[in-house]
Motif scaffolding. Structure first.
Motif, PDB file in Angstrom:
ATOM      1  N   PHE A   1       0.826  -1.206   0.000  1.00  0.00           N
ATOM      2  CA  PHE A   1       0.000   0.000   0.000  1.00  0.00           C
ATOM      3  C   PHE A   1       0.860   1.255   0.000  1.00  0.00           C
ATOM      4  N   LEU A   2       1.831   1.310   0.892  1.00  0.00           N
ATOM      5  CA  LEU A   2       2.678   2.502   0.977  1.00  0.00           C
ATOM      6  C   LEU A   2       3.417   2.742  -0.334  1.00  0.00           C
ATOM      7  N   GLN A   3       3.838   1.677  -0.984  1.00  0.00           N
ATOM      8  CA  GLN A   3       4.516   1.822  -2.267  1.00  0.00           C
ATOM      9  C   GLN A   3       3.525   2.224  -3.348  1.00  0.00           C
ATOM     10  N   GLY A   4       2.361   1.591  -3.386  1.00  0.00           N
ATOM     11  CA  GLY A   4       1.364   1.900  -4.406  1.00  0.00           C
ATOM     12  C   GLY A   4       0.804   3.305  -4.268  1.00  0.00           C
ATOM     13  N   ALA A   5       0.662   3.783  -3.034  1.00  0.00           N
ATOM     14  CA  ALA A   5       0.171   5.138  -2.789  1.00  0.00           C
ATOM     15  C   ALA A   5       1.282   6.175  -2.901  1.00  0.00           C
ATOM     16  N   GLN A   6       2.474   5.708  -3.198  1.00  0.00           N
ATOM     17  CA  GLN A   6       3.668   6.542  -3.343  1.00  0.00           C
ATOM     18  C   GLN A   6       3.961   7.353  -2.081  1.00  0.00           C
ATOM     19  N   LEU A   7       3.797   6.693  -0.956  1.00  0.00           N
ATOM     20  CA  LEU A   7       4.135   7.279   0.341  1.00  0.00           C
ATOM     21  C   LEU A   7       5.516   6.759   0.754  1.00  0.00           C
ATOM     22  N   PHE A   8       6.498   7.113  -0.062  1.00  0.00           N
ATOM     23  CA  PHE A   8       7.832   6.544   0.094  1.00  0.00           C
ATOM     24  C   PHE A   8       8.523   7.005   1.367  1.00  0.00           C
ATOM     25  N   ASN A   9       8.228   8.208   1.833  1.00  0.00           N
ATOM     26  CA  ASN A   9       8.838   8.667   3.087  1.00  0.00           C
ATOM     27  C   ASN A   9       8.371   7.795   4.252  1.00  0.00           C
ATOM     28  N   TYR A  10       7.083   7.475   4.273  1.00  0.00           N
ATOM     29  CA  TYR A  10       6.572   6.587   5.322  1.00  0.00           C
ATOM     30  C   TYR A  10       7.171   5.193   5.192  1.00  0.00           C
ATOM     31  N   LEU A  11       7.259   4.703   3.965  1.00  0.00           N
ATOM     32  CA  LEU A  11       7.822   3.371   3.730  1.00  0.00           C
ATOM     33  C   LEU A  11       9.270   3.304   4.205  1.00  0.00           C
ATOM     34  N   ALA A  12      10.040   4.307   3.854  1.00  0.00           N
ATOM     35  CA  ALA A  12      11.446   4.341   4.279  1.00  0.00           C
ATOM     36  C   ALA A  12      11.550   4.500   5.795  1.00  0.00           C
ATOM     37  N   GLY A  13      10.714   5.344   6.367  1.00  0.00           N
ATOM     38  CA  GLY A  13      10.740   5.557   7.810  1.00  0.00           C
ATOM     39  C   GLY A  13      10.390   4.301   8.585  1.00  0.00           C
ATOM     40  N   ILE A  14       9.347   3.617   8.130  1.00  0.00           N
ATOM     41  CA  ILE A  14       8.956   2.371   8.796  1.00  0.00           C
ATOM     42  C   ILE A  14      10.055   1.322   8.655  1.00  0.00           C
ATOM     43  N   SER A  15      10.646   1.232   7.483  1.00  0.00           N
ATOM     44  CA  SER A  15      11.709   0.244   7.265  1.00  0.00           C
ATOM     45  C   SER A  15      12.910   0.519   8.159  1.00  0.00           C
ATOM     46  N   ALA A  16      13.324   1.766   8.225  1.00  0.00           N
ATOM     47  CA  ALA A  16      14.482   2.118   9.052  1.00  0.00           C
ATOM     48  C   ALA A  16      14.182   1.927  10.536  1.00  0.00           C
ATOM     49  N   LEU A  17      13.037   2.427  10.968  1.00  0.00           N
ATOM     50  CA  LEU A  17      12.686   2.320  12.379  1.00  0.00           C
ATOM     51  C   LEU A  17      12.504   0.864  12.797  1.00  0.00           C
ATOM     52  N   SER A  18      11.888   0.068  11.929  1.00  0.00           N
ATOM     53  CA  SER A  18      11.689  -1.337  12.280  1.00  0.00           C
ATOM     54  C   SER A  18      13.017  -2.080  12.376  1.00  0.00           C
TER      55      SER A  18
END
Length: 168
Positions: free
Chosen positions: A104-121
């Motif tokens: 969803f985050l990739q499809g909605a082009q919410l890349f900042n959230y995707l990167a943030g979640i990946s780094a934080l996780s």
């Protein structure tokens, strides 16, 4: 030291299941991107709910497989503690349901959230795992560090999905 060879074996064994879910994420991202681009939010939300439901069912099947065959898997991997195999099942099942929020985050082009979640996780996985190992939980502590990652991504991703559709 021998215990951490077990941890390495379990983590390596979990990678066997990655190719089965890997094609799903880009296909879902593409579909969601098309629906969101055409502003068909109802359709996008339907696809997310259906994908989440189906992957949760699939995760339950995977977990049942690990529960039923944990003795065989432990024998195959030459592991004395069947509990580790159960934790491995939780890890694999959790890794499957993460595909929906990430797609969803990739499809909605919410890349900042995707990167943030990946780094934080990644930091949470490392900190939680090391903390539990330091507290004496050994292999199970290391595995719980890996298990917390999909749980974190699923919860935060679901919150972001809900927030996105409420905004629309």
């Amino acid at each position: 030291i021998n215990e951490y060879g077990v941890l390495n074996s379990l983590i390596s064994f979990s990678f066997i299941f990655s190719p089965f879910i890997a094609p799903f994420r880009p296909a879902l991202s593409k579909s969601l991107a098309e629906y969101i681009e055409r502003n068909e939010m109802g359709q996008a939300e339907f696809v997310i709910k259906r994908a989440r439901r189906d992957l949760i069912y699939f995760s339950v099947l995977i977990l049942a497989f690990f529960l039923l065959s944990s003795g065989y898997i432990a024998d195959y991997l030459n592991i004395d503690n069947v509990y580790y195999v159960f934790l491995l099942g939780i890890l694999v099942a959790g890794s499957i349901i993460v595909a929906v929020p990430q797609a969803f985050l990739q499809g909605a082009q919410l890349f900042n959230y995707l990167a943030g979640i990946s780094a934080l996780s990644a930091f949470i996985k490392l900190g939680f795992g090391l903390g539990l190992v330091y507290l004496g939980f050994a292999v199970s502590g290391g595995l719980w560090g890996f298990i917390i990652y999909p749980l974190f991504v699923f919860i935060v991703g679901t919150v972001l999905i809900n927030k996105y559709f409420i905004r629309e």
